[in-house]
Design a protein around this motif. Structure first.
Motif, mmCIF file in Angstrom:
data_model
loop_
_atom_site.group_PDB
_atom_site.id
_atom_site.type_symbol
_atom_site.label_atom_id
_atom_site.label_comp_id
_atom_site.label_asym_id
_atom_site.label_seq_id
_atom_site.Cartn_x
_atom_site.Cartn_y
_atom_site.Cartn_z
ATOM 1 N N MET A 140 44.956 -3.074 -2.027
ATOM 2 C CA MET A 140 45.136 -4.321 -2.740
ATOM 3 C C MET A 140 43.788 -4.838 -3.213
ATOM 4 O O MET A 140 42.773 -4.570 -2.616
ATOM 5 N N GLY A 141 43.736 -5.617 -4.264
ATOM 6 C CA GLY A 141 42.505 -6.134 -4.841
ATOM 7 C C GLY A 141 41.834 -7.150 -3.954
ATOM 8 O O GLY A 141 42.392 -7.558 -2.955
ATOM 9 N N ALA A 142 40.623 -7.592 -4.363
ATOM 10 C CA ALA A 142 39.906 -8.432 -3.437
ATOM 11 C C ALA A 142 38.808 -9.260 -4.051
ATOM 12 O O ALA A 142 38.274 -8.923 -5.079
ATOM 13 N N VAL A 143 38.438 -10.365 -3.354
ATOM 14 C CA VAL A 143 37.353 -11.250 -3.765
ATOM 15 C C VAL A 143 36.806 -11.994 -2.569
ATOM 16 O O VAL A 143 37.530 -12.300 -1.652
ATOM 17 N N GLN A 144 35.522 -12.290 -2.569
ATOM 18 C CA GLN A 144 34.902 -12.974 -1.418
ATOM 19 C C GLN A 144 33.883 -13.976 -1.919
ATOM 20 O O GLN A 144 33.203 -13.734 -2.887
ATOM 21 N N HIS A 145 33.754 -15.107 -1.227
ATOM 22 C CA HIS A 145 32.731 -16.103 -1.549
ATOM 23 C C HIS A 145 31.399 -15.647 -0.991
ATOM 24 O O HIS A 145 31.329 -15.122 0.099
ATOM 25 N N LEU A 146 30.338 -15.911 -1.720
ATOM 26 C CA LEU A 146 29.014 -15.646 -1.195
ATOM 27 C C LEU A 146 28.622 -16.773 -0.239
ATOM 28 O O LEU A 146 27.965 -16.566 0.742
ATOM 29 N N HIS A 147 29.084 -17.986 -0.543
ATOM 30 C CA HIS A 147 28.772 -19.143 0.289
ATOM 31 C C HIS A 147 30.044 -19.597 0.985
ATOM 32 O O HIS A 147 31.032 -19.889 0.332
ATOM 33 N N ASP A 148 30.048 -19.651 2.305
ATOM 34 C CA ASP A 148 31.225 -20.089 3.036
ATOM 35 C C ASP A 148 31.607 -21.505 2.645
ATOM 36 O O ASP A 148 30.766 -22.371 2.506
ATOM 37 N N GLY A 149 32.923 -21.729 2.488
ATOM 38 C CA GLY A 149 33.421 -23.058 2.224
ATOM 39 C C GLY A 149 33.262 -23.515 0.788
ATOM 40 O O GLY A 149 33.680 -24.602 0.446
ATOM 41 N N ARG A 150 32.629 -22.708 -0.075
ATOM 42 C CA ARG A 150 32.462 -23.104 -1.469
ATOM 43 C C ARG A 150 33.531 -22.449 -2.316
ATOM 44 O O ARG A 150 33.924 -21.330 -2.080
ATOM 45 N N THR A 151 33.937 -23.156 -3.335
ATOM 46 C CA THR A 151 34.916 -22.623 -4.263
ATOM 47 C C THR A 151 34.209 -22.180 -5.532
ATOM 48 O O THR A 151 33.339 -22.885 -6.024
ATOM 49 N N VAL A 152 34.552 -21.009 -6.028
ATOM 50 C CA VAL A 152 34.029 -20.527 -7.304
ATOM 51 C C VAL A 152 35.096 -20.827 -8.343
ATOM 52 O O VAL A 152 36.260 -20.482 -8.154
ATOM 53 N N LYS A 153 34.682 -21.480 -9.435
ATOM 54 C CA LYS A 153 35.643 -21.814 -10.492
ATOM 55 C C LYS A 153 34.993 -21.611 -11.842
ATOM 56 O O LYS A 153 33.869 -22.051 -12.069
ATOM 57 N N PHE A 154 35.732 -20.942 -12.736
ATOM 58 C CA PHE A 154 35.239 -20.824 -14.112
ATOM 59 C C PHE A 154 36.396 -20.549 -15.057
ATOM 60 O O PHE A 154 37.484 -20.151 -14.645
ATOM 61 N N GLN A 155 36.136 -20.800 -16.330
ATOM 62 C CA GLN A 155 37.103 -20.509 -17.387
ATOM 63 C C GLN A 155 36.389 -19.673 -18.431
ATOM 64 O O GLN A 155 35.220 -19.916 -18.730
ATOM 65 N N VAL A 156 37.088 -18.677 -18.964
ATOM 66 C CA VAL A 156 36.458 -17.728 -19.878
ATOM 67 C C VAL A 156 37.460 -17.286 -20.937
ATOM 68 O O VAL A 156 38.672 -17.298 -20.700
ATOM 69 N N ASN A 157 36.942 -16.907 -22.105
ATOM 70 C CA ASN A 157 37.784 -16.386 -23.175
ATOM 71 C C ASN A 157 38.453 -15.089 -22.723
ATOM 72 O O ASN A 157 37.794 -14.205 -22.185
ATOM 73 N N ARG A 158 39.734 -14.962 -22.959
ATOM 74 C CA ARG A 158 40.510 -13.812 -22.478
ATOM 75 C C ARG A 158 39.990 -12.484 -23.022
ATOM 76 O O ARG A 158 39.803 -11.523 -22.278
ATOM 77 N N ASP A 159 39.743 -12.400 -24.339
ATOM 78 C CA ASP A 159 39.308 -11.130 -24.937
ATOM 79 C C ASP A 159 37.918 -10.728 -24.448
ATOM 80 O O ASP A 159 37.669 -9.559 -24.159
ATOM 81 N N VAL A 160 37.019 -11.699 -24.370
ATOM 82 C CA VAL A 160 35.653 -11.433 -23.912
ATOM 83 C C VAL A 160 35.687 -10.966 -22.454
ATOM 84 O O VAL A 160 35.024 -9.996 -22.076
ATOM 85 N N PHE A 161 36.495 -11.642 -21.628
ATOM 86 C CA PHE A 161 36.607 -11.285 -20.209
ATOM 87 C C PHE A 161 37.205 -9.895 -20.042
ATOM 88 O O PHE A 161 36.687 -9.060 -19.296
#
Length: 175
Positions: free
Chosen positions: A1-22
């Protein structure tokens, strides 16, 4: 299964990006990922969100790739996600901005009416990506690709003897 991890505990990573560019950036980062690996962590794509953009990287101890794209970063941070799974998702997203956020050990990918949740891979276990030194020369991309294509056909595909699977590259200053 896929995965993701924070570099900083307790912090949320949030961003918005153009679909085609991403989608294009993810495809680029995933191209060099090994098909089979004894280290599952190497199947990940590292996403660093900071300032006004993202850096997507991959590394398998032989080849590293890095691409930078613009994004609206609300919460900076670093996440590690299964590259193939992210590429599969990115290629199927509707034509709308992609919103990505993390919480605990999950990453949420939302785009239009589509929403996906991926599990985490530990960033701290990912190897350090080598720093690239100063640029020492420039070769037009088309000419480089053409030259490699002419000789790559002679390289062996049998990885039992790795030395014969390579292409020799010599760099000289013009005379």
């Amino acid at each position: 299964m896929g995965a993701v991890q924070h570099l900083h505990d307790g912090r949320t990573v949030k961003f918005q990006v153009n679909r085609d560019v991403f989608s294009e950036a993810v495809s680029f980062a995933v191209k060099l990922l090994p098909q089979r690996t004894t280290l599952p962590i190497l199947s990940g794509v590292l996403i660093q969100a900071e300032g006004d953009g993202l850096v997507l990287s991959s590394f398998d101890y032989e080849v590293s790739s890095r691409t930078e794209i613009q994004a609206d970063v609300e919460e900076p941070g670093t996440v590690l996600v299964s590259g193939r799974l992210l590429a599969e998702i990115a290629g199927r997203l509707p034509n709308a901005p992609v919103r990505i956020s993390t919480e605990e050990s999950r990453i949420s990918v939302a785009c239009g009416s589509a929403t996906f949740t991926l599990l985490s891979m530990p960033v701290e276990e990912y190897p350090s990506i080598p720093e690239i030194g100063e640029q020492t020369g420039v070769v037009p991309a088309e000419e480089f690709a053409s030259a490699v294509a002419q000789v790559a056909v002679a390289a062996s595909r049998d990885d039992v003897t790795p030395v014969i699977t390579g292409v020799q590259l010599e760099v000289r200053r013009p005379t």
